[in-house]
Design a protein around this motif. Structure first.
Motif, PDB file in Angstrom:
ATOM      1  N   GLN A   1       0.819  -1.207   0.000  1.00 30.68           N
ATOM      2  CA  GLN A   1       0.000   0.000   0.000  1.00 30.68           C
ATOM      3  C   GLN A   1       0.852   1.256   0.000  1.00 30.68           C
ATOM      4  OE1 GLN A   1      -2.834  -0.349   3.191  1.00 30.68           O
ATOM      5  NE2 GLN A   1      -4.118  -1.741   2.016  1.00 30.68           N
ATOM      6  N   GLU A   2       2.132   1.116   0.287  1.00 32.39           N
ATOM      7  CA  GLU A   2       3.033   2.255   0.277  1.00 32.39           C
ATOM      8  C   GLU A   2       4.285   1.896  -0.513  1.00 32.39           C
ATOM      9  OE1 GLU A   2       3.791   3.798   4.173  1.00 32.39           O
ATOM     10  OE2 GLU A   2       1.699   3.680   4.743  1.00 32.39           O
ATOM     11  N   ILE A   3       4.819   2.857  -1.250  1.00 29.54           N
ATOM     12  CA  ILE A   3       5.981   2.607  -2.097  1.00 29.54           C
ATOM     13  C   ILE A   3       7.249   2.443  -1.271  1.00 29.54           C
ATOM     14  CG2 ILE A   3       7.454   3.581  -3.890  1.00 29.54           C
ATOM     15  CD1 ILE A   3       4.914   4.883  -5.042  1.00 29.54           C
ATOM     16  N   GLY A   4       7.456   3.336  -0.298  1.00 30.05           N
ATOM     17  CA  GLY A   4       8.678   3.279   0.503  1.00 30.05           C
ATOM     18  C   GLY A   4       9.908   3.354  -0.377  1.00 30.05           C
ATOM     19  N   ASP A   5      10.882   2.481  -0.123  1.00 31.91           N
ATOM     20  CA  ASP A   5      12.124   2.482  -0.910  1.00 31.91           C
ATOM     21  C   ASP A   5      12.135   1.364  -1.968  1.00 31.91           C
ATOM     22  OD1 ASP A   5      12.383   0.253   0.681  1.00 31.91           O
ATOM     23  OD2 ASP A   5      14.374   0.781   1.442  1.00 31.91           O
ATOM     24  N   ARG A   6      10.971   0.834  -2.303  1.00 33.92           N
ATOM     25  CA  ARG A   6      10.888  -0.317  -3.212  1.00 33.92           C
ATOM     26  C   ARG A   6      11.272  -0.002  -4.648  1.00 33.92           C
ATOM     27  NH1 ARG A   6       6.834  -0.751   0.505  1.00 33.92           N
ATOM     28  NH2 ARG A   6       7.003  -2.599   1.805  1.00 33.92           N
ATOM     29  N   LEU A   7      11.327   1.260  -5.040  1.00 33.72           N
ATOM     30  CA  LEU A   7      11.687   1.613  -6.414  1.00 33.72           C
ATOM     31  C   LEU A   7      13.178   1.481  -6.683  1.00 33.72           C
ATOM     32  CD1 LEU A   7       9.464   4.771  -7.024  1.00 33.72           C
ATOM     33  CD2 LEU A   7       9.045   2.423  -7.786  1.00 33.72           C
ATOM     34  N   ALA A   8      13.979   1.409  -5.631  1.00 35.80           N
ATOM     35  CA  ALA A   8      15.440   1.364  -5.795  1.00 35.80           C
ATOM     36  C   ALA A   8      15.894   0.184  -6.649  1.00 35.80           C
ATOM     37  CB  ALA A   8      16.124   1.332  -4.434  1.00 35.80           C
ATOM     38  N   ASP A   9      15.202  -0.931  -6.567  1.00 36.42           N
ATOM     39  CA  ASP A   9      15.592  -2.131  -7.315  1.00 36.42           C
ATOM     40  C   ASP A   9      14.779  -2.326  -8.591  1.00 36.42           C
ATOM     41  OD1 ASP A   9      17.485  -2.785  -5.381  1.00 36.42           O
ATOM     42  OD2 ASP A   9      16.017  -3.904  -4.195  1.00 36.42           O
ATOM     43  N   CYS A  10      13.998  -1.324  -8.968  1.00 36.90           N
ATOM     44  CA  CYS A  10      13.119  -1.452 -10.135  1.00 36.90           C
ATOM     45  C   CYS A  10      13.687  -0.730 -11.350  1.00 36.90           C
ATOM     46  CB  CYS A  10      11.745  -0.854  -9.831  1.00 36.90           C
ATOM     47  SG  CYS A  10      10.836  -1.722  -8.549  1.00 36.90           S
ATOM     48  N   ASP A  11      13.434  -1.301 -12.508  1.00 39.26           N
ATOM     49  CA  ASP A  11      13.747  -0.628 -13.764  1.00 39.26           C
ATOM     50  C   ASP A  11      12.522   0.108 -14.282  1.00 39.26           C
ATOM     51  OD1 ASP A  11      16.394  -1.582 -13.937  1.00 39.26           O
ATOM     52  OD2 ASP A  11      15.676  -3.489 -14.723  1.00 39.26           O
ATOM     53  N   ILE A  12      11.340  -0.410 -13.890  1.00 40.05           N
ATOM     54  CA  ILE A  12      10.101   0.139 -14.421  1.00 40.05           C
ATOM     55  C   ILE A  12       9.006   0.103 -13.359  1.00 40.05           C
ATOM     56  CG2 ILE A  12       9.377  -2.070 -15.377  1.00 40.05           C
ATOM     57  CD1 ILE A  12       8.301  -0.509 -17.809  1.00 40.05           C
ATOM     58  N   ALA A  13       8.218   1.157 -13.319  1.00 40.10           N
ATOM     59  CA  ALA A  13       7.024   1.210 -12.465  1.00 40.10           C
ATOM     60  C   ALA A  13       5.849   1.357 -13.418  1.00 40.10           C
ATOM     61  CB  ALA A  13       7.095   2.390 -11.505  1.00 40.10           C
ATOM     62  N   ILE A  14       4.963   0.370 -13.422  1.00 38.50           N
ATOM     63  CA  ILE A  14       3.826   0.381 -14.349  1.00 38.50           C
ATOM     64  C   ILE A  14       2.597   0.880 -13.613  1.00 38.50           C
ATOM     65  CG2 ILE A  14       2.352  -1.012 -15.848  1.00 38.50           C
ATOM     66  CD1 ILE A  14       4.760  -2.912 -16.210  1.00 38.50           C
ATOM     67  N   VAL A  15       2.021   1.946 -14.134  1.00 42.59           N
ATOM     68  CA  VAL A  15       0.836   2.555 -13.534  1.00 42.59           C
ATOM     69  C   VAL A  15      -0.377   2.155 -14.358  1.00 42.59           C
ATOM     70  CG1 VAL A  15      -0.309   4.712 -12.901  1.00 42.59           C
ATOM     71  CG2 VAL A  15       2.188   4.507 -12.683  1.00 42.59           C
ATOM     72  N   CYS A  16      -1.270   1.429 -13.726  1.00 42.66           N
ATOM     73  CA  CYS A  16      -2.481   0.971 -14.398  1.00 42.66           C
ATOM     74  C   CYS A  16      -3.616   1.092 -13.390  1.00 42.66           C
ATOM     75  CB  CYS A  16      -2.293  -0.470 -14.869  1.00 42.66           C
ATOM     76  SG  CYS A  16      -3.583  -1.011 -15.977  1.00 42.66           S
ATOM     77  N   VAL A  17      -4.147   2.292 -13.272  1.00 42.82           N
ATOM     78  CA  VAL A  17      -5.219   2.555 -12.317  1.00 42.82           C
ATOM     79  C   VAL A  17      -6.457   3.013 -13.072  1.00 42.82           C
ATOM     80  CG1 VAL A  17      -3.634   3.127 -10.435  1.00 42.82           C
ATOM     81  CG2 VAL A  17      -4.485   4.948 -11.920  1.00 42.82           C
ATOM     82  N   GLY A  18      -7.583   2.953 -12.408  1.00 40.43           N
ATOM     83  CA  GLY A  18      -8.834   3.348 -13.034  1.00 40.43           C
ATOM     84  C   GLY A  18      -8.890   4.841 -13.323  1.00 40.43           C
ATOM     85  N   THR A  19      -9.539   5.156 -14.432  1.00 39.13           N
ATOM     86  CA  THR A  19      -9.861   6.546 -14.782  1.00 39.13           C
ATOM     87  C   THR A  19     -11.346   6.544 -15.136  1.00 39.13           C
ATOM     88  OG1 THR A  19      -9.124   6.147 -17.065  1.00 39.13           O
ATOM     89  CG2 THR A  19      -7.537   7.183 -15.578  1.00 39.13           C
ATOM     90  N   PRO A  20     -12.198   6.414 -14.104  1.00 42.15           N
ATOM     91  CA  PRO A  20     -13.636   6.257 -14.361  1.00 42.15           C
ATOM     92  C   PRO A  20     -14.212   7.422 -15.169  1.00 42.15           C
ATOM     93  CG  PRO A  20     -13.128   6.117 -11.999  1.00 42.15           C
ATOM     94  CD  PRO A  20     -11.871   6.488 -12.697  1.00 42.15           C
ATOM     95  N   SER A  21     -15.123   7.089 -16.063  1.00 41.69           N
ATOM     96  CA  SER A  21     -15.773   8.104 -16.893  1.00 41.69           C
ATOM     97  C   SER A  21     -16.949   8.728 -16.152  1.00 41.69           C
ATOM     98  CB  SER A  21     -16.287   7.482 -18.190  1.00 41.69           C
ATOM     99  OG  SER A  21     -15.219   7.000 -18.960  1.00 41.69           O
ATOM    100  N   ALA A  22     -17.082  10.032 -16.330  1.00 42.37           N
ATOM    101  CA  ALA A  22     -18.228  10.754 -15.788  1.00 42.37           C
ATOM    102  C   ALA A  22     -19.341  10.747 -16.837  1.00 42.37           C
ATOM    103  CB  ALA A  22     -17.830  12.187 -15.444  1.00 42.37           C
ATOM    104  N   VAL A  23     -20.507  11.239 -16.482  1.00 42.63           N
ATOM    105  CA  VAL A  23     -21.652  11.282 -17.387  1.00 42.63           C
ATOM    106  C   VAL A  23     -21.317  12.061 -18.660  1.00 42.63           C
ATOM    107  CG1 VAL A  23     -24.037  12.084 -17.627  1.00 42.63           C
ATOM    108  CG2 VAL A  23     -23.278  11.060 -15.486  1.00 42.63           C
ATOM    109  N   ASP A  24     -20.510  13.109 -18.518  1.00 40.44           N
ATOM    110  CA  ASP A  24     -20.167  13.936 -19.688  1.00 40.44           C
ATOM    111  C   ASP A  24     -19.030  13.340 -20.525  1.00 40.44           C
ATOM    112  OD1 ASP A  24     -17.909  14.392 -18.140  1.00 40.44           O
ATOM    113  OD2 ASP A  24     -18.133  16.575 -18.099  1.00 40.44           O
TER     114      ASP A  24
END
Length: 180
Positions: free
Chosen positions: A12-35
Motif C-alpha cells: 500500500q506504500e511505495i517506501g524504498d521499493r523503487l530502488a531495485d526497479c527498472d520500471i514502475a507500471i501505472v495501471c489505475v482506473g480513470t472512471p468516466s463521468a456522465v459527460d
C-alpha cells in the motif's frame, strides 16, 4: 500462482521499493463521468507517490521508467503528470523517464492479448524508443510505434471509440433483426 511462488506482491506504500526497479507500471482506473470526461484523481495520486519516492533514488545508469497504461485524455502527461514530477524533481527529470504505453486488452483474453498484441504503441517525450520498454517487450512480436505522448494518448481514445462504434452498430443490427 504468482503470489504463491512469491513473484507477485502488493504494497500500500511505495517506501524504498523503487530502488531495485527498472520500471514502475501505472495501471489505475480513470472512471468516466456522465459527460465522458475521465476522473484523473487516481493517476494524479499515484504519480505524486512515485515522484516523491523517486527523488531519493540513487544515481543509476538508466532512469526509472514510469509507464502509464491507463486510459488518459490527450495532454495528460504534459499537463498533469510531468508537472507533478517536476514539482518534486525540478525542471529536468533525470531520475525518471515518463512513458505512455496504452493497453489494448480485451476482457477474457487479456493474457493472450498481452503476449500477442495487435500493436505496441509507446509515447515518449521525443517520440524516440525507450531502452527499458524495448527490453520489456523484447520477445513479443508485434508492430511497434514510437510516438510523442499526445499521439499515444489519442491512439488509445481512437481505439476505444472504434470498438464502441462496432458494438453500437452490432446492437442496432440486432434490434433491427428482432423487429423484423
Amino acid at each position: 500462482l504468482g503470489v504463491q511462488e512469491g513473484r507477485l506482491v502488493a504494497y500500500q506504500e511505495i517506501g524504498d521499493r523503487l530502488a531495485d526497479c527498472d520500471i514502475a507500471i501505472v495501471c489505475v482506473g480513470t472512471p468516466s463521468a456522465v459527460d465522458g470526461s475521465h476522473n484523473m484523481g487516481y493517476i494524479a495520486e499515484v504519480s505524486r507517490q512515485i515522484a516523491i519516492a523517486s527523488v531519493a533514488l540513487p544515481e543509476r545508469a538508466r532512469p526509472l521508467t514510469v509507464m502509464y497504461r491507463s486510459t488518459m485524455r490527450p495532454g495528460s502527461i504534459d499537463k498533469l503528470i510531468a508537472p507533478i514530477f517536476r514539482g518534486f524533481h525540478g525542471p529536468v527529470l533525470s531520475k525518471v523517464e515518463l512513458v505512455y504505453n496504452p493497453e489494448f486488452l480485451r476482457e477474457s483474453t487479456a493474457l493472450k492479448d498481452y503476449y500477442a498484441p495487435p500493436k505496441i504503441v509507446v509515447g515518449t517525450i521525443d517520440g524516440q524508443p525507450s531502452a527499458t520498454v524495448d527490453e520489456l517487450y523484447g520477445t513479443i512480436e508485434a508492430p511497434r510505434f514510437y510516438v510523442g505522448y499526445r499521439e499515444a494518448e489519442i491512439t488509445k481514445f481512437v481505439d476505444n471509440s472504434f470498438h464502441a462504434v462496432k458494438v453500437t452498430f452490432a446492437n442496432e443490427i440486432g434490434n433491427i433483426a428482432k423487429a423484423s
